[in-house]
Design an enzyme around this catalytic site. Structure first.
Site, short mmCIF file in Angstrom:
data_model
loop_
_atom_site.label_atom_id
_atom_site.label_comp_id
_atom_site.label_asym_id
_atom_site.label_seq_id
_atom_site.Cartn_x
_atom_site.Cartn_y
_atom_site.Cartn_z
CB SER A 135 -8.33 0.69 5.91
OG SER A 135 -9.07 1.86 6.10
CB SER A 155 -7.85 3.46 2.89
OG SER A 155 -7.04 2.90 3.92
CE LYS A 174 -3.89 1.88 2.73
NZ LYS A 174 -4.76 1.60 3.90
#
Length: 531
Positions: A205, A181, A106
């Site tokens: 997330s 996210s 990420k």
């Protein structure tokens, strides 16, 4: 001679099927880390070739085909690193089971060789001085950071949209969001861009994208994994964690991410409680006699998710679990927003600290960050205007400080109250863990107005209870809806109960094998072979 010829032919017929039976099939679609290493051991695969296979998938499906739009930065050194790891393997052997294994990171994990943007065009050229401890530990184990992937900008939004790259799409239905996210990680794993990925979780997330994309995820106990070098959101709730295509692989990765970090004081609470190998706890028979509390809050939100969850409960019972059904979180736990909202005052302080670690030329406060972000009013290449997130950042500058009574009360007493409410439910019913559908409804259709929505309505979810309580949650595929979208279930338990939660998830996974592959990203030539 005829008897000897007959004997020779008979032996040949006996030996031939044995030789054939000894052959193995490598299939990138289903390949676990163990499968990859077995093929390498047999000389049928190299780490260089493995990276090439995953790169080919990214090339075919990320900007072309379904246009998943998950990858921000491909590591330009990935092939060179793989070649070096091939040489090392031939000369010295394997560093660890992660030797040569590609990972999607990420884009809020600091990487000293690639930009870390947090999904923002403002930080598109921000290359950190050093790797995050988790990245460093994985690289020391021999893992390859294959790519940095998209995320909701600064982890705000939950739909997979950023100004750095725009909207990531769900590979199971590209009309839908991948949740957020960590949406880029979830979408990339579902499309098998890599066997492993890294996410972060402040309120769900890791878990939302695991659910939406049908992969395995671990939201660890807060403090089990260092948060240093991971761009913060709300540090009291933040944690990094692994995502994967199998429970074994996620458990394997977790062990290389743990440890006490002097730069993250909360990790000191994990001393004596963390492990470097969680795979040793995995047991196919782990569910026999286990008491699982079935959480029914938010039931009725989506009948298809309810149907799959109900089927998973029957499977758990068949595997020997004792279900304590129709449980609901205590009112204090369900009122967690009254605790989490005041603690969000941390955001501006957290970003002040993080931005202070960047090289010269980048914003130093969220106000500067917001002002620069709002200057982008028209698309510039990959960069997309995202005024809503920057308007939220401007508003955060006006929130009460972390010295306020509201923040202090929530931090010192509110979090403990939510934690106690969850523990009381577990203890009252003598439970080993709680089980619930990770999200109560299928992922939404992509809204083209997303960049403009400042106050996006929150989808119903129970995931942030674990963040406020700082408890672990392990996610595993449980089936699919009638329209082919994945559904996952979550196993939640007290702090540092990862060994048994992973065991339950593994036992369920190995008995059911519910992970599904997206029809939009089919196999490419060369991904399946016998050896």
């Amino acid at each position: 001679m005829k008897p000897l010829l007959t004997l020779a032919l008979s032996l040949g017929l006996l030996l031939y099927p044995t030789a054939r039976a000894a052959a193995a099939t490598f299939d990138l679609e289903t390949a676990s880390v163990q499968d990859i290493q077995a093929a390498v051991d047999a000389g049928a695969l190299t780490y260089e070739r493995l990276v090439q296979l995953y790169q080919a998938r990214i090339q075919a499906y990320d900007k072309q085909g379904p246009g998943l739009n998950a990858v921000i930065t491909l590591n330009p050194q990935a092939l060179e690193t793989a070649r070096a790891l091939d040489r090392e393997f031939r000369q010295q052997g394997r560093r660890s089971p992660l030797h040569g294994i590609p990972i999607l990171a990420k884009d809020n994990y600091d990487t000293a060789d690639m930009p870390t943007s947090g999904g923002s065009f403002v930080l598109a050229k921000s290359v950190p001085y050093q790797d995050a401890p988790t990245i460093r530990q994985l690289r020391q184990a021999g893992a390859i950071i294959l790519a940095k992937v998209n995320m909701d900008e600064f982890a705000h939004g939950g739909v997979g949209f950023s100004s750095r790259l725009g909207q990531t799409r769900n590979p199971h239905d590209p009309r839908r969001i991948p949740n957020g996210s960590s949406g880029g990680t979830g979408a990339g794993l579902a499309a098998w861009y890599a066997p492993l990925g890294l996410g972060s979780d402040t309120g769900g997330s890791i878990r939302g994208p695991s659910f939406a994309n049908g992969v395995v995820g671990i939201k660890p106990t807060t403090g089990l994994v260092s948060r240093s070098g991971i761009m913060p959101c709300v540090l009291s709730f933040d944690t990094g964690g692994p995502m994967a295509r199998t429970v074994y692989d996620a458990a394997l990765a977790l062990g290389f991410m743990t440890g006490v970090d002097p730069n993250d004081p909360l990790t000191s609470t994990s001393a004596g409680l963390f492990f470097h190998d969680y795979t040793r706890f995995l047991d196919k028979q782990s569910l026999k006699g286990v008491r699982l509390g079935v959480i029914r809050d938010l039931a009725g939100t989506d009948p298809e998710v309810d149907r799959v969850f109900q089927a998973s409960l029957k499977e758990l019972e068949q595997l020997g679990a004792v279900l304590v059904d129709d449980l609901h979180y205590p009112e204090m736990a369900l009122a967690r927003t009254g605790v989490s909202n005041p603690i969000r005052a941390e955001v501006k302080d957290n970003y002040l600290d993080y931005l202070g670690t960047l090289r010269p030329g980048f914003p130093r406060t969220i106000t500067e960050l917001a002002e620069q972000g709002l200057k982008l009013t028209a698309p510039q290449g990959e960069f997309k205007p995202h005024p809503s997130v920057f308007k939220r950042f401007l508003a955060l500058g006006q929130t009460p400080p972390t010295t306020s009574i509201g923040y202090t009360y929530a931090k010192q007493y509110g979090m403990k109250a939510v934690q106690g409410a969850v523990l009381s439910l577990i203890q009252e019913h003598r439970l080993d863990a709680l089980v619930y559908p990770t999200r109560p409804a299928r992922p939404e259709l992509i809204d083209p107005k997303t960049p403009e929505i400042v106050e996006r309505p929150r989808s119903p979810s129970l995931t942030n209870i674990a963040n406020v309580a700082q408890f672990p949650d392990v996610i595993v595929p449980a089936g699919a809806t009638a329209d082919g979208l994945p559904v996952t279930i979550s196993f939640l338990g007290p702090a540092y109960s990862e060994p048994r939660l992973l065991a339950y998830a593994y036992g369920y996974e190995q008995a059911t094998h519910h992970r599904i592959s997206p029809s939009t990203t089919p196999a490419l030539p060369g991904e399946r072979f016998e050896y």
